[in-house]
Design a protein around this motif. Structure first.
Motif, PDB file in Angstrom:
ATOM      1  N   LEU A  67       9.028 -26.643 -51.496  1.00  0.00           N
ATOM      2  CA  LEU A  67       8.997 -27.807 -52.365  1.00  0.00           C
ATOM      3  C   LEU A  67      10.014 -28.841 -51.892  1.00  0.00           C
ATOM      4  O   LEU A  67      11.132 -28.481 -51.508  1.00  0.00           O
ATOM      5  N   PRO A  68       9.658 -30.110 -51.922  1.00  0.00           N
ATOM      6  CA  PRO A  68      10.599 -31.145 -51.465  1.00  0.00           C
ATOM      7  C   PRO A  68      11.749 -31.289 -52.440  1.00  0.00           C
ATOM      8  O   PRO A  68      11.629 -31.020 -53.638  1.00  0.00           O
ATOM      9  N   ALA A  69      12.895 -31.716 -51.902  1.00  0.00           N
ATOM     10  CA  ALA A  69      14.083 -31.957 -52.721  1.00  0.00           C
ATOM     11  C   ALA A  69      14.800 -33.172 -52.167  1.00  0.00           C
ATOM     12  O   ALA A  69      14.630 -33.551 -51.010  1.00  0.00           O
ATOM     13  N   SER A  70      15.606 -33.787 -53.007  1.00  0.00           N
ATOM     14  CA  SER A  70      16.390 -34.954 -52.604  1.00  0.00           C
ATOM     15  C   SER A  70      17.840 -34.554 -52.389  1.00  0.00           C
ATOM     16  O   SER A  70      18.346 -33.643 -53.048  1.00  0.00           O
ATOM     17  N   ALA A  71      18.482 -35.232 -51.466  1.00  0.00           N
ATOM     18  CA  ALA A  71      19.907 -34.997 -51.224  1.00  0.00           C
ATOM     19  C   ALA A  71      20.693 -35.694 -52.327  1.00  0.00           C
ATOM     20  O   ALA A  71      21.036 -36.864 -52.221  1.00  0.00           O
ATOM     21  N   ASP A  72      20.966 -34.943 -53.407  1.00  0.00           N
ATOM     22  CA  ASP A  72      21.586 -35.553 -54.578  1.00  0.00           C
ATOM     23  C   ASP A  72      23.077 -35.260 -54.688  1.00  0.00           C
ATOM     24  O   ASP A  72      23.702 -35.582 -55.697  1.00  0.00           O
ATOM     25  N   GLY A  73      23.674 -34.635 -53.675  1.00  0.00           N
ATOM     26  CA  GLY A  73      25.103 -34.381 -53.717  1.00  0.00           C
ATOM     27  C   GLY A  73      25.895 -35.662 -53.549  1.00  0.00           C
ATOM     28  O   GLY A  73      25.392 -36.656 -53.000  1.00  0.00           O
ATOM     29  N   PRO A  74      27.130 -35.700 -54.021  1.00  0.00           N
ATOM     30  CA  PRO A  74      27.949 -36.911 -53.867  1.00  0.00           C
ATOM     31  C   PRO A  74      28.217 -37.196 -52.394  1.00  0.00           C
ATOM     32  O   PRO A  74      28.453 -36.277 -51.609  1.00  0.00           O
ATOM     33  N   PRO A  75      28.177 -38.463 -51.989  1.00  0.00           N
ATOM     34  CA  PRO A  75      28.431 -38.802 -50.581  1.00  0.00           C
ATOM     35  C   PRO A  75      29.849 -38.382 -50.165  1.00  0.00           C
ATOM     36  O   PRO A  75      30.810 -38.589 -50.898  1.00  0.00           O
ATOM     37  N   VAL A  76      29.934 -37.790 -49.002  1.00  0.00           N
ATOM     38  CA  VAL A  76      31.221 -37.364 -48.449  1.00  0.00           C
ATOM     39  C   VAL A  76      31.436 -38.132 -47.143  1.00  0.00           C
ATOM     40  O   VAL A  76      30.702 -37.930 -46.167  1.00  0.00           O
ATOM     41  N   ARG A  77      32.434 -39.013 -47.144  1.00  0.00           N
ATOM     42  CA  ARG A  77      32.741 -39.745 -45.916  1.00  0.00           C
ATOM     43  C   ARG A  77      33.738 -38.948 -45.091  1.00  0.00           C
ATOM     44  O   ARG A  77      34.714 -38.412 -45.607  1.00  0.00           O
ATOM     45  N   ASP A  78      33.441 -38.856 -43.795  1.00  0.00           N
ATOM     46  CA  ASP A  78      34.303 -38.080 -42.908  1.00  0.00           C
ATOM     47  C   ASP A  78      34.041 -38.537 -41.479  1.00  0.00           C
ATOM     48  O   ASP A  78      33.118 -39.311 -41.212  1.00  0.00           O
ATOM     49  N   HIS A  79      34.862 -38.057 -40.582  1.00  0.00           N
ATOM     50  CA  HIS A  79      34.592 -38.201 -39.150  1.00  0.00           C
ATOM     51  C   HIS A  79      33.881 -36.909 -38.731  1.00  0.00           C
ATOM     52  O   HIS A  79      34.510 -35.864 -38.593  1.00  0.00           O
ATOM     53  N   TRP A  80      32.563 -37.027 -38.547  1.00  0.00           N
ATOM     54  CA  TRP A  80      31.719 -35.859 -38.321  1.00  0.00           C
ATOM     55  C   TRP A  80      31.538 -35.631 -36.826  1.00  0.00           C
ATOM     56  O   TRP A  80      30.959 -36.448 -36.123  1.00  0.00           O
ATOM     57  N   LEU A  81      32.033 -34.509 -36.348  1.00  0.00           N
ATOM     58  CA  LEU A  81      31.879 -34.123 -34.946  1.00  0.00           C
ATOM     59  C   LEU A  81      30.490 -33.549 -34.734  1.00  0.00           C
ATOM     60  O   LEU A  81      30.049 -32.658 -35.479  1.00  0.00           O
ATOM     61  N   VAL A  82      29.767 -34.060 -33.724  1.00  0.00           N
ATOM     62  CA  VAL A  82      28.432 -33.540 -33.403  1.00  0.00           C
ATOM     63  C   VAL A  82      28.611 -32.250 -32.610  1.00  0.00           C
ATOM     64  O   VAL A  82      28.995 -32.263 -31.437  1.00  0.00           O
ATOM     65  N   LEU A  83      28.324 -31.124 -33.258  1.00  0.00           N
ATOM     66  CA  LEU A  83      28.515 -29.823 -32.629  1.00  0.00           C
ATOM     67  C   LEU A  83      27.360 -29.432 -31.720  1.00  0.00           C
ATOM     68  O   LEU A  83      27.563 -28.838 -30.657  1.00  0.00           O
ATOM     69  N   ALA A  84      26.139 -29.717 -32.123  1.00  0.00           N
ATOM     70  CA  ALA A  84      24.976 -29.288 -31.346  1.00  0.00           C
ATOM     71  C   ALA A  84      23.758 -30.072 -31.786  1.00  0.00           C
ATOM     72  O   ALA A  84      23.696 -30.564 -32.923  1.00  0.00           O
ATOM     73  N   GLN A  85      22.804 -30.183 -30.889  1.00  0.00           N
ATOM     74  CA  GLN A  85      21.514 -30.811 -31.190  1.00  0.00           C
ATOM     75  C   GLN A  85      20.449 -30.115 -30.363  1.00  0.00           C
ATOM     76  O   GLN A  85      20.595 -29.958 -29.150  1.00  0.00           O
ATOM     77  N   TYR A  86      19.395 -29.684 -31.014  1.00  0.00           N
ATOM     78  CA  TYR A  86      18.273 -29.100 -30.268  1.00  0.00           C
ATOM     79  C   TYR A  86      16.988 -29.242 -31.065  1.00  0.00           C
ATOM     80  O   TYR A  86      17.017 -29.453 -32.276  1.00  0.00           O
ATOM     81  N   ASP A  87      15.864 -29.133 -30.371  1.00  0.00           N
ATOM     82  CA  ASP A  87      14.547 -29.307 -30.978  1.00  0.00           C
ATOM     83  C   ASP A  87      13.797 -27.983 -31.053  1.00  0.00           C
ATOM     84  O   ASP A  87      13.909 -27.141 -30.159  1.00  0.00           O
ATOM     85  N   VAL A  88      13.033 -27.835 -32.122  1.00  0.00           N
ATOM     86  CA  VAL A  88      12.107 -26.721 -32.290  1.00  0.00           C
ATOM     87  C   VAL A  88      10.728 -27.332 -32.493  1.00  0.00           C
ATOM     88  O   VAL A  88      10.534 -28.128 -33.424  1.00  0.00           O
ATOM     89  N   ALA A  89       9.772 -27.000 -31.626  1.00  0.00           N
ATOM     90  CA  ALA A  89       8.473 -27.674 -31.662  1.00  0.00           C
ATOM     91  C   ALA A  89       7.345 -26.676 -31.848  1.00  0.00           C
ATOM     92  O   ALA A  89       7.404 -25.530 -31.401  1.00  0.00           O
ATOM     93  N   ASP A  90       6.301 -27.103 -32.551  1.00  0.00           N
ATOM     94  CA  ASP A  90       5.035 -26.383 -32.588  1.00  0.00           C
ATOM     95  C   ASP A  90       3.932 -27.391 -32.294  1.00  0.00           C
ATOM     96  O   ASP A  90       4.210 -28.515 -31.861  1.00  0.00           O
ATOM     97  N   SER A  91       2.696 -27.010 -32.525  1.00  0.00           N
ATOM     98  CA  SER A  91       1.579 -27.883 -32.149  1.00  0.00           C
ATOM     99  C   SER A  91       1.478 -29.121 -33.029  1.00  0.00           C
ATOM    100  O   SER A  91       0.799 -30.081 -32.682  1.00  0.00           O
ATOM    101  N   ARG A  92       2.151 -29.115 -34.183  1.00  0.00           N
ATOM    102  CA  ARG A  92       2.016 -30.226 -35.110  1.00  0.00           C
ATOM    103  C   ARG A  92       3.277 -31.067 -35.275  1.00  0.00           C
ATOM    104  O   ARG A  92       3.196 -32.249 -35.602  1.00  0.00           O
ATOM    105  N   LEU A  93       4.441 -30.460 -35.047  1.00  0.00           N
ATOM    106  CA  LEU A  93       5.678 -31.126 -35.446  1.00  0.00           C
ATOM    107  C   LEU A  93       6.823 -30.715 -34.540  1.00  0.00           C
ATOM    108  O   LEU A  93       6.890 -29.576 -34.080  1.00  0.00           O
ATOM    109  N   THR A  94       7.716 -31.659 -34.284  1.00  0.00           N
ATOM    110  CA  THR A  94       8.979 -31.373 -33.603  1.00  0.00           C
ATOM    111  C   THR A  94      10.109 -31.556 -34.610  1.00  0.00           C
ATOM    112  O   THR A  94      10.227 -32.617 -35.226  1.00  0.00           O
ATOM    113  N   THR A  95      10.909 -30.511 -34.791  1.00  0.00           N
ATOM    114  CA  THR A  95      12.032 -30.551 -35.714  1.00  0.00           C
ATOM    115  C   THR A  95      13.324 -30.581 -34.911  1.00  0.00           C
ATOM    116  O   THR A  95      13.554 -29.708 -34.077  1.00  0.00           O
TER     117      THR A  95
END
Length: 450
Positions: free
Chosen positions: A251-279
């Motif tokens: 079920l879909p949900a909204s990001a309703d938590g309070p905004p947190v401002r920070d200096h966010w370090l990008v730890l990792a990024q990768y893709d997971v793909a199937d025949s319909r969608l790339t996440t």
């Protein structure tokens, strides 16, 4: 990469590729041979690439915002970015594109001007970046109730199918083939429960998949049964766990938590793909809040997701959390500056503490495959036919997952270590540890491993 003119690394460029074939083809075009008329003015990179026709392809990339690059190419490819854009960026990353400020060709300048004019019009029409106003709340409530009824019907049917499977014996699952599971998954899609459908498809891949497959099938059936029961009895659950169940069901949900401002370090990024969608999964670490968060971005088949954050950079931004007990997913809100280089490293734990952290997380989310963990002072070492990360200061180790052992990133990690302890970020779960990023001993930049 945070300022105009800062060049990207090859890993950061290849992370934009929509699929493996594009990465390979783009890599072949990352040399000067097919290119002419290349240049950069800091925020834009352009060039002419020789193709099969008489006229070269005009390729231009807007790199002013590293997290949201844009591409234009004269080739007929429907992939974004295409192989020519990837090749041009690789050429630029390697330092083979000369500065040409004030000499942008007309065809590149016109595209860039039009793109930025449209962006300015969008900002003027919606200066606050607000989302559309919500519709009738009563109508939304009725839609949610109807969907919940359909999901309940699907979960009830799935319970009966699991019961039939266990009554008939697990050996029957091997004889039935994948068709039975696909039919069941389709029924869950009709019930508007995509999370249940996904788990059913995963069940279908287990029979006859190798030694001890009946044990794995029984384990996954138990987890699916637990999720079914969680949905059917959601009113009796604590609020956080009920939100986790709704998320796992799909079920879909909204990001309703309070905004947190920070200096966010990008730890990792990768893709997971199937025949319909790339996440695309992007892990972040807050330097001040000491929180770890997960961003998800999606792209249709053949297209890379829009959001791209290079590993090792820091983003001054706000994040809002999604609901759910122990859930780390967040939504990226306002960004106050482009991504910037940073010497921040997340604090690490031992291999024993990493395993304990996963066990604790399962109490909030029994369907959790893994948790993000940074390991401090570990050494990659062979363990028979497999590999492990051994703690340099304790007699403990974590095995690598089967998928991690088959990736080139393992050898990059071994070379980076050279037998010395390194810091490694990755995902720790029931199958072992998947390394995603590493830092060399002492000072040094983050090295993506995925």
């Amino acid at each position: 990469m945070t300022q105009q003119g800062a060049r990207w690394t090859a890993d950061q460029v290849l992370a934009l590729a929509p699929d493996a074939a594009s990465r390979e083809a783009g890599g072949k075009l990352g040399a000067a041979g097919p290119w002419s008329g290349t240049g950069t003015d800091g925020g834009t990179v352009w060039g002419l690439c020789k193709g099969s026709g008489s006229k070269p392809y005009q390729t231009v990339v807007d790199v002013a915002d590293a997290s949201r690059p844009a591409y234009k190419c004269g080739c007929p490819s429907r992939k974004f970015p295409c192989k020519h854009a990837l090749g041009l960026l690789l050429l630029w990353a390697g330092g083979d594109v000369a500065e040409a400020r004030g000499r942008t060709p007309d065809w590149a300048g016109e595209w860039l001007a039009d793109r930025r004019r449209r962006a300015a019009e969008r900002d003027a029409a919606d200066p606050g970046g607000s989302s559309p106003a919500p519709g009738d709340p009563e109508a939304a409530r009725r839609r949610a109730e109807r969907r919940a009824e359909r999901v309940t019907a699907g979960a009830t049917e799935l319970e009966q199918r699991l019961t039939d499977l266990l009554r008939g014996g697990l050996a029957a699952a091997e004889q039935a083939g994948y068709g039975l599971w696909e039919e069941t998954a389709a029924r869950m899609v009709d019930a508007q429960a995509p999370g249940l459908a996904s788990r059913v498809r995963e069940l279908g891949a287990i029979p006859a998949s190798g030694p001890d497959w009946p044990v794995r099938l029984l384990e996954e059936c138990a987890l699916l049964h637990l999720l079914d029961q969680g949905w059917l009895r959601r009113e009796q659950l604590p609020a956080g766990l009920a939100a986790t169940v709704r998320s796992r069901v799909g079920l879909p949900a909204s990001a309703d938590g309070p905004p947190v401002r920070d200096h966010w370090l990008v730890l990792a990024q990768y893709d997971v793909a199937d025949s319909r969608l790339t996440t695309r999964r992007i892990w972040l670490y807050g330097a001040e809040s000491r929180r770890t968060a997960l961003l998800l971005s999606y792209g249709a088949a053949g297209r890379a997701p829009d959001l791209a954050l290079p590993v090792g950079l820091t983003l001054d931004a706000e994040l809002s959390a999604y609901p759910g007990a122990g859930q780390l997913r967040a939504s990226l809100g306002e960004r106050f500056a482009p991504p910037a280089p940073s010497a921040i490293r997340p604090p690490g734990v031992t291999t024993a503490e990493a395993a304990a952290r996963y066990g604790e997380a399962l109490r909030d989310d029994p369907w959790l495959d893994s948790v993000p963990v940074t390991l401090d002072r570990v050494v990659p070492a062979p363990d028979g036919d497999s590999w492990q990360l051994a703690d340099a200061d304790q007699d403990t180790a974590l095995p690598l997952t089967p998928s991690a052992r088959s990736r080139p990133g393992l050898w990059r990690l071994v070379a980076l270590s050279g037998g010395a302890p390194v810091t490694v970020f990755g995902e720790c779960g029931h199958q072992g540890f998947t390394p995603l990023t590493a830092w060399p001993p002492g000072a040094g930049e983050a090295v993506p491993l995925h």
